[in-house]
Scaffold this motif. Sequence first.
Motif, PDB file in Angstrom:
ATOM      1  N   LEU A  89       5.012 -20.459 110.008  1.00 34.40           N
ATOM      2  CA  LEU A  89       4.020 -20.158 109.531  1.00 34.40           C
ATOM      3  C   LEU A  89       4.076 -19.073 108.242  1.00 34.40           C
ATOM      4  O   LEU A  89       4.821 -18.028 108.467  1.00 34.40           O
ATOM      5  CB  LEU A  89       2.898 -19.599 110.400  1.00 34.40           C
ATOM      6  N   SER A  90       3.528 -19.474 107.264  1.00 32.15           N
ATOM      7  CA  SER A  90       3.652 -18.251 105.964  1.00 32.15           C
ATOM      8  C   SER A  90       3.178 -17.039 106.462  1.00 32.15           C
ATOM      9  O   SER A  90       3.478 -16.266 105.773  1.00 32.15           O
ATOM     10  CB  SER A  90       2.910 -18.967 105.064  1.00 32.15           C
ATOM     11  N   SER A  91       1.963 -17.076 107.258  1.00 35.43           N
ATOM     12  CA  SER A  91       1.438 -15.808 107.690  1.00 35.43           C
ATOM     13  C   SER A  91       2.251 -14.902 108.721  1.00 35.43           C
ATOM     14  O   SER A  91       2.083 -13.686 109.050  1.00 35.43           O
ATOM     15  CB  SER A  91       0.163 -16.059 108.437  1.00 35.43           C
ATOM     16  N   ASN A  92       3.480 -15.480 109.229  1.00 38.14           N
ATOM     17  CA  ASN A  92       4.330 -14.696 110.287  1.00 38.14           C
ATOM     18  C   ASN A  92       4.970 -13.745 109.550  1.00 38.14           C
ATOM     19  O   ASN A  92       5.652 -14.100 108.166  1.00 38.14           O
ATOM     20  CB  ASN A  92       5.300 -15.421 110.767  1.00 38.14           C
ATOM     21  N   THR A  93       5.510 -12.541 110.081  1.00 34.66           N
ATOM     22  CA  THR A  93       6.424 -11.502 109.654  1.00 34.66           C
ATOM     23  C   THR A  93       7.302 -11.433 110.706  1.00 34.66           C
ATOM     24  O   THR A  93       7.170 -11.779 112.206  1.00 34.66           O
ATOM     25  CB  THR A  93       5.686 -10.138 109.402  1.00 34.66           C
ATOM     26  N   PHE A  94       8.117 -10.800 110.534  1.00 34.67           N
ATOM     27  CA  PHE A  94       9.477 -10.417 111.616  1.00 34.67           C
ATOM     28  C   PHE A  94       8.886  -9.457 112.522  1.00 34.67           C
ATOM     29  O   PHE A  94       9.171  -9.978 113.808  1.00 34.67           O
ATOM     30  CB  PHE A  94      10.881 -10.072 110.957  1.00 34.67           C
ATOM     31  N   ARG A  95       8.168  -8.720 112.359  1.00 32.82           N
ATOM     32  CA  ARG A  95       7.582  -7.909 113.378  1.00 32.82           C
ATOM     33  C   ARG A  95       6.655  -8.558 114.296  1.00 32.82           C
ATOM     34  O   ARG A  95       6.696  -8.255 115.490  1.00 32.82           O
ATOM     35  CB  ARG A  95       6.866  -6.753 112.500  1.00 32.82           C
ATOM     36  N   GLY A  96       6.071  -9.587 113.780  1.00 32.01           N
ATOM     37  CA  GLY A  96       5.096 -10.170 114.517  1.00 32.01           C
ATOM     38  C   GLY A  96       5.749 -11.213 115.344  1.00 32.01           C
ATOM     39  O   GLY A  96       5.597 -11.509 116.709  1.00 32.01           O
ATOM     40  N   VAL A  97       6.891 -11.743 115.022  1.00 31.75           N
ATOM     41  CA  VAL A  97       7.761 -12.537 115.802  1.00 31.75           C
ATOM     42  C   VAL A  97       8.467 -11.797 116.720  1.00 31.75           C
ATOM     43  O   VAL A  97       8.384 -12.234 117.823  1.00 31.75           O
ATOM     44  CB  VAL A  97       8.805 -13.301 114.666  1.00 31.75           C
ATOM     45  N   GLU A  98       9.132 -10.699 116.506  1.00 32.33           N
ATOM     46  CA  GLU A  98       9.814  -9.750 117.340  1.00 32.33           C
ATOM     47  C   GLU A  98       8.720  -9.406 118.605  1.00 32.33           C
ATOM     48  O   GLU A  98       9.065  -9.424 119.778  1.00 32.33           O
ATOM     49  CB  GLU A  98       9.856  -8.684 116.596  1.00 32.33           C
ATOM     50  N   ALA A  99       7.415  -9.073 118.085  1.00 33.01           N
ATOM     51  CA  ALA A  99       6.295  -8.722 119.183  1.00 33.01           C
ATOM     52  C   ALA A  99       6.214  -9.700 120.268  1.00 33.01           C
ATOM     53  O   ALA A  99       5.949  -9.677 121.369  1.00 33.01           O
ATOM     54  CB  ALA A  99       5.250  -8.188 118.456  1.00 33.01           C
ATOM     55  N   THR A 100       6.048 -11.110 119.510  1.00 31.63           N
ATOM     56  CA  THR A 100       5.825 -12.227 120.458  1.00 31.63           C
ATOM     57  C   THR A 100       7.003 -12.619 121.410  1.00 31.63           C
ATOM     58  O   THR A 100       6.607 -12.639 122.705  1.00 31.63           O
ATOM     59  CB  THR A 100       5.255 -13.466 119.544  1.00 31.63           C
ATOM     60  N   ILE A 101       8.096 -12.485 120.833  1.00 33.48           N
ATOM     61  CA  ILE A 101       9.324 -12.591 121.636  1.00 33.48           C
ATOM     62  C   ILE A 101       9.374 -11.503 122.761  1.00 33.48           C
ATOM     63  O   ILE A 101       9.696 -11.927 123.907  1.00 33.48           O
ATOM     64  CB  ILE A 101      10.684 -12.889 120.919  1.00 33.48           C
ATOM     65  N   SER A 102       8.986 -10.218 122.509  1.00 34.07           N
ATOM     66  CA  SER A 102       9.262  -9.134 123.383  1.00 34.07           C
ATOM     67  C   SER A 102       8.219  -9.428 124.390  1.00 34.07           C
ATOM     68  O   SER A 102       8.486  -9.305 125.667  1.00 34.07           O
ATOM     69  CB  SER A 102       8.880  -8.031 122.526  1.00 34.07           C
ATOM     70  N   ALA A 103       6.864  -9.681 124.203  1.00 34.82           N
ATOM     71  CA  ALA A 103       5.885 -10.203 125.324  1.00 34.82           C
ATOM     72  C   ALA A 103       6.430 -11.260 125.985  1.00 34.82           C
ATOM     73  O   ALA A 103       6.155 -11.213 127.282  1.00 34.82           O
ATOM     74  CB  ALA A 103       4.622 -10.478 124.390  1.00 34.82           C
ATOM     75  N   ALA A 104       6.955 -12.333 125.618  1.00 37.54           N
ATOM     76  CA  ALA A 104       7.529 -13.412 126.359  1.00 37.54           C
ATOM     77  C   ALA A 104       8.386 -12.882 127.306  1.00 37.54           C
ATOM     78  O   ALA A 104       8.744 -13.425 128.419  1.00 37.54           O
ATOM     79  CB  ALA A 104       7.959 -14.583 125.380  1.00 37.54           C
ATOM     80  N   SER A 105       9.518 -11.961 126.624  1.00 36.50           N
ATOM     81  CA  SER A 105      10.351 -11.309 127.674  1.00 36.50           C
ATOM     82  C   SER A 105       9.827 -10.669 128.676  1.00 36.50           C
ATOM     83  O   SER A 105      10.200 -10.878 130.061  1.00 36.50           O
ATOM     84  CB  SER A 105      11.420 -10.757 126.853  1.00 36.50           C
ATOM     85  N   ASP A 106       8.925  -9.885 128.415  1.00 35.51           N
ATOM     86  CA  ASP A 106       7.993  -9.094 129.549  1.00 35.51           C
ATOM     87  C   ASP A 106       7.681  -9.925 130.581  1.00 35.51           C
ATOM     88  O   ASP A 106       7.677  -9.791 131.809  1.00 35.51           O
ATOM     89  CB  ASP A 106       7.148  -8.233 128.886  1.00 35.51           C
ATOM     90  N   MET A 107       6.979 -11.062 130.190  1.00 38.00           N
ATOM     91  CA  MET A 107       6.433 -12.176 131.159  1.00 38.00           C
ATOM     92  C   MET A 107       7.440 -12.743 131.974  1.00 38.00           C
ATOM     93  O   MET A 107       7.380 -12.862 133.127  1.00 38.00           O
ATOM     94  CB  MET A 107       5.574 -13.351 130.277  1.00 38.00           C
ATOM     95  N   ALA A 108       8.611 -13.062 131.515  1.00 43.23           N
ATOM     96  CA  ALA A 108       9.568 -13.573 131.981  1.00 43.23           C
ATOM     97  C   ALA A 108      10.357 -12.413 133.201  1.00 43.23           C
ATOM     98  O   ALA A 108      10.448 -12.836 134.418  1.00 43.23           O
ATOM     99  CB  ALA A 108      10.899 -13.953 131.198  1.00 43.23           C
ATOM    100  N   ARG A 109      10.354 -11.534 132.753  1.00 45.26           N
ATOM    101  CA  ARG A 109      10.834 -10.234 133.616  1.00 45.26           C
ATOM    102  C   ARG A 109      10.008 -10.159 134.838  1.00 45.26           C
ATOM    103  O   ARG A 109      10.306  -9.878 136.097  1.00 45.26           O
ATOM    104  CB  ARG A 109      11.024  -9.002 132.778  1.00 45.26           C
ATOM    105  N   LYS A 110       8.517  -9.993 134.462  1.00 39.80           N
ATOM    106  CA  LYS A 110       7.821  -9.932 135.622  1.00 39.80           C
ATOM    107  C   LYS A 110       7.781 -11.143 136.692  1.00 39.80           C
ATOM    108  O   LYS A 110       7.282 -10.869 137.617  1.00 39.80           O
ATOM    109  CB  LYS A 110       6.243  -9.879 135.162  1.00 39.80           C
ATOM    110  N   ASN A 111       8.211 -12.266 136.016  1.00 41.01           N
ATOM    111  CA  ASN A 111       8.237 -13.355 137.004  1.00 41.01           C
ATOM    112  C   ASN A 111       9.639 -13.742 137.820  1.00 41.01           C
ATOM    113  O   ASN A 111      10.041 -14.463 138.316  1.00 41.01           O
ATOM    114  CB  ASN A 111       7.790 -14.929 136.357  1.00 41.01           C
ATOM    115  N   GLY A 112      10.529 -12.535 137.566  1.00 37.32           N
ATOM    116  CA  GLY A 112      11.675 -12.507 138.161  1.00 37.32           C
ATOM    117  C   GLY A 112      12.958 -13.181 137.417  1.00 37.32           C
ATOM    118  O   GLY A 112      14.063 -13.389 137.931  1.00 37.32           O
ATOM    119  N   ASP A 113      12.514 -13.905 136.129  1.00 32.76           N
ATOM    120  CA  ASP A 113      13.576 -14.298 135.314  1.00 32.76           C
ATOM    121  C   ASP A 113      13.974 -13.605 134.219  1.00 32.76           C
ATOM    122  O   ASP A 113      14.533 -13.413 133.206  1.00 32.76           O
ATOM    123  CB  ASP A 113      13.076 -15.723 134.791  1.00 32.76           C
TER     124      ASP A 113
END
Length: 113
Positions: A89-113
């Motif tokens: 998406l043209s509206s995306n920035t690396f910082r936004g992508v990084e934040a979304t991946i980081s939030a997904a990682s946190d979700m995985a960690r909380k679920n034991g993955d």
Amino acid sequence: MADLALWQEPRPLRPSYHLVQVIEVLTRYGWCQSFDFSPTGRMCVRGAQTFLESTGHVTAIDRGKAVNYLQSQLARQGVNMRFWEWNDLSSNTFRGVEATISAASDMARKNGD
């Protein structure tokens, strides 16, 4: 690559750590859109995952789990598209992508993955 602990006894990582390593790869080599791998060596999210899987740093199963967490995080943000389409998406920035991946990682960690 040695700076990222790549090529030194690669061990497949759990989904949460895989997502963190995706961020590290994108930070080190650069993030791009429209290409998995750009001519200058930059990568999109899917390209970084492919790179890490091809070097033995994540299994196909755990990569799939990481993708599911990423898709779940996007859904939480109201995004209803595949992550590689969202990456472009043209509206995306690396910082936004990084934040979304980081939030997904946190979700995985909380679920034991």
